[in-house]
Design a protein around this motif. Structure first.
Motif, mmCIF file in Angstrom:
data_model
loop_
_atom_site.group_PDB
_atom_site.id
_atom_site.type_symbol
_atom_site.label_atom_id
_atom_site.label_comp_id
_atom_site.label_asym_id
_atom_site.label_seq_id
_atom_site.Cartn_x
_atom_site.Cartn_y
_atom_site.Cartn_z
ATOM 1 N N UNK A 79 -2.266 6.804 -1.385
ATOM 2 C CA UNK A 79 -2.455 6.640 -2.642
ATOM 3 C C UNK A 79 -2.724 8.767 -2.634
ATOM 4 N N UNK A 80 -3.617 9.002 -3.074
ATOM 5 C CA UNK A 80 -3.978 10.630 -3.372
ATOM 6 C C UNK A 80 -2.772 11.157 -3.076
ATOM 7 N N UNK A 81 -2.699 11.104 -1.363
ATOM 8 C CA UNK A 81 -1.775 12.264 -0.980
ATOM 9 C C UNK A 81 0.417 11.798 -1.653
ATOM 10 N N UNK A 82 0.736 10.880 -1.843
ATOM 11 C CA UNK A 82 1.319 10.430 -2.619
ATOM 12 C C UNK A 82 0.744 11.356 -3.973
ATOM 13 N N UNK A 83 0.359 10.831 -4.451
ATOM 14 C CA UNK A 83 0.243 11.319 -6.331
ATOM 15 C C UNK A 83 0.194 13.118 -6.111
ATOM 16 N N UNK A 119 -5.220 12.938 7.167
ATOM 17 C CA UNK A 119 -6.508 11.704 7.351
ATOM 18 C C UNK A 119 -6.314 10.815 6.743
ATOM 19 N N UNK A 120 -4.590 10.703 6.295
ATOM 20 C CA UNK A 120 -4.589 8.738 6.099
ATOM 21 C C UNK A 120 -4.590 7.118 7.051
ATOM 22 N N UNK A 122 8.492 7.431 -1.558
ATOM 23 C CA UNK A 122 7.589 6.622 -1.090
ATOM 24 C C UNK A 122 7.823 5.556 0.143
ATOM 25 N N UNK A 123 7.172 5.001 0.280
ATOM 26 C CA UNK A 123 7.214 4.082 1.133
ATOM 27 C C UNK A 123 5.703 3.506 1.107
ATOM 28 N N UNK A 124 5.847 1.979 1.903
ATOM 29 C CA UNK A 124 4.593 1.594 1.998
ATOM 30 C C UNK A 124 3.622 1.279 2.824
ATOM 31 N N UNK A 166 0.882 -0.738 -0.104
ATOM 32 C CA UNK A 166 0.133 -0.452 0.038
ATOM 33 C C UNK A 166 0.439 1.666 0.078
ATOM 34 N N UNK A 167 0.861 2.157 -1.277
ATOM 35 C CA UNK A 167 2.015 2.527 -1.342
ATOM 36 C C UNK A 167 1.613 4.481 -0.456
#
Length: 408
Positions: free
Chosen positions: A356-360, A265-266, A155-157, A142-143
């Motif tokens: 995912x959205x924060x990473x993007x 909010x992750x 990036x991490x998971x 899960x990224x």
């Protein structure tokens, strides 16, 4: 036991309460009576069991003992006086506490109470290891964004983050499992001279001491060791293991506090706390309370080390006395935090879509290092930049399997 100024204190139950300490001291006295009789020092009718001694302590006696403890500086003196009074003119009364000193009873009772608490804390750690192991494996791919010094990094998971939490909990668990709970019996100055005097001539000192202390240790579930009255390592080890736990839990709580902010909010607590004036709020209360324990634990452990460093003569004035309530607070608060951390982890909400959205949204802020490394190597950037993530997760899961296996 409850404490208005330490919300959640009830989770420690009766562990290390005044009643529990008094009961532990009574158990020490009863165990020593068994030791004296089995070693052939005291007559058979001197034997007394803990239940018989407990029956001599009535409602309100704890307050009386606490008040009278001031005159002698410790609670053993009024406790023994009260017990002997209740036993009357019996052989049990005559032999009660003979060969012991107040420090023997207090120190051994502290070990008994600590051992009880650590058994419960160990159970919570095992539960946390299981939960975090599941998270590490389930979310291994899960990224999410890794953050260093509050800023986007690479990036991490989330599985790796859970594995890092797991690593801290495993460290604490291993340290906790290695703590020894030794019996402390040495008489007035650690020589056990009174024991030999009571036994009379012709007894081998070493054999008699070993025989008596091994019986007492057996009765109390402690380890039989030579007297440690002026060497406070046993107390400090309990404090250090407690702080290792709150350190690990504080790391988890801080991450949850950060990642549950509305703008991130992750993750979120399963059942947040309310506000007295703002109905919209769902405060991460468990994380707040766990962080509280992590912040207050080290100063308490520091007091224990200061007391150990201040040891003088064969019984330290003041420093020894400073240990008792300090250790009680630290151990009870650690047990409270243990249970709160298990609840936090068990109900933790993990928002993969938000990760995912924060990473993007982070864009080039999390790809700059990869591009730099690829450029130096003269290669195109790889499909991902997760390095040895899967291996690192597996390493912690393997550690967890070994710990769980040892406890199953």
């Amino acid at each position: 036991m409850t404490d208005l100024l330490w919300p959640g204190d009830h989770h420690a139950g009766d562990v290390f309460t005044d009643a529990a300490v008094a009961d532990a001291m009574i158990r020490v006295e009863a165990a020593w009576s068994t030791a004296l009789t089995e070693a052939g020092v005291a007559p058979a009718d001197a034997l007394v069991d803990p239940a018989a001694l407990r029956a001599l302590i009535g409602d309100g006696d704890l307050d009386r003992i606490a008040i009278e403890a001031e005159s002698g500086g410790n609670p053993v003196i009024p406790l023994v006086k009260l017990l002997r009074s209740g036993l009357g003119e019996s052989a049990t009364a005559q032999w009660l506490h003979r060969g012991l000193t107040s420090q023997d009873v207090v120190d051994t009772a502290l070990m008994c109470c600590s051992a009880t608490a650590f058994a419960e804390i160990g159970g919570e750690l095992t539960a946390q290891i299981r939960i975090l192991g599941r998270y590490a494996d389930r979310f291994r791919a899960t990224p999410m964004v890794a953050r260093t010094l509050t800023q986007y990094a690479v990036p991490m998971t989330f599985g790796l983050k859970a594995a890092q939490w797991l690593s801290g909990v495993l460290d604490a668990s291993e340290l906790l499992a290695g703590v020894r709970f030794p019996l402390q019996i040495g008489g007035a100055a650690g020589t056990s001279a009174a024991l030999l005097e009571l036994a009379g001539p012709g007894r081998d000192p070493a054999r008699l001491y070993r025989a008596a202390t091994e019986v007492a240790a057996r009765e109390l579930g402690l380890e039989a060791v030579p007297p440690w009255h002026s060497v406070r390592t046993a107390i400090c080890r309990v404090g250090d293991a407690s702080v290792a736990c709150t350190d690990a839990w504080g790391h988890i709580a801080n991450d949850v506090l950060t990642l549950s902010r509305p703008e991130i909010a992750e993750v979120g607590e399963g059942a947040g706390g309310s506000s007295s004036t703002m109905p919209h709020k769902s405060n991460p209360v468990l994380s707040v309370l766990i962080r509280r324990a992590a912040l207050t634990g080290p100063p308490l452990a520091s007091t224990l080390h200061l007391a150990a460093a201040d040891a003088v003569d064969e019984r330290t004035p003041g420093a020894w006395h400073a240990e008792w309530d300090t250790l009680r607070q630290l151990v009870r608060r650690t047990l409270v935090a243990a249970r709160q951390t298990t609840r936090l982890l068990d109900k933790l909400q993990i928002h993969e879509d938000r990760m995912a959205s924060r990473l993007q949204a982070a864009g080039q802020a999390v790809t700059s290092e990869q591009k730099s490394m690829a450029g130096i190597a003269g290669l195109p950037p790889a499909a991902d930049y997760l390095g040895a993530t899967q291996h690192l997760i597996d390493a912690q899961l393997e550690r967890a399997r070994k710990v769980i296996g040892d406890r199953s």
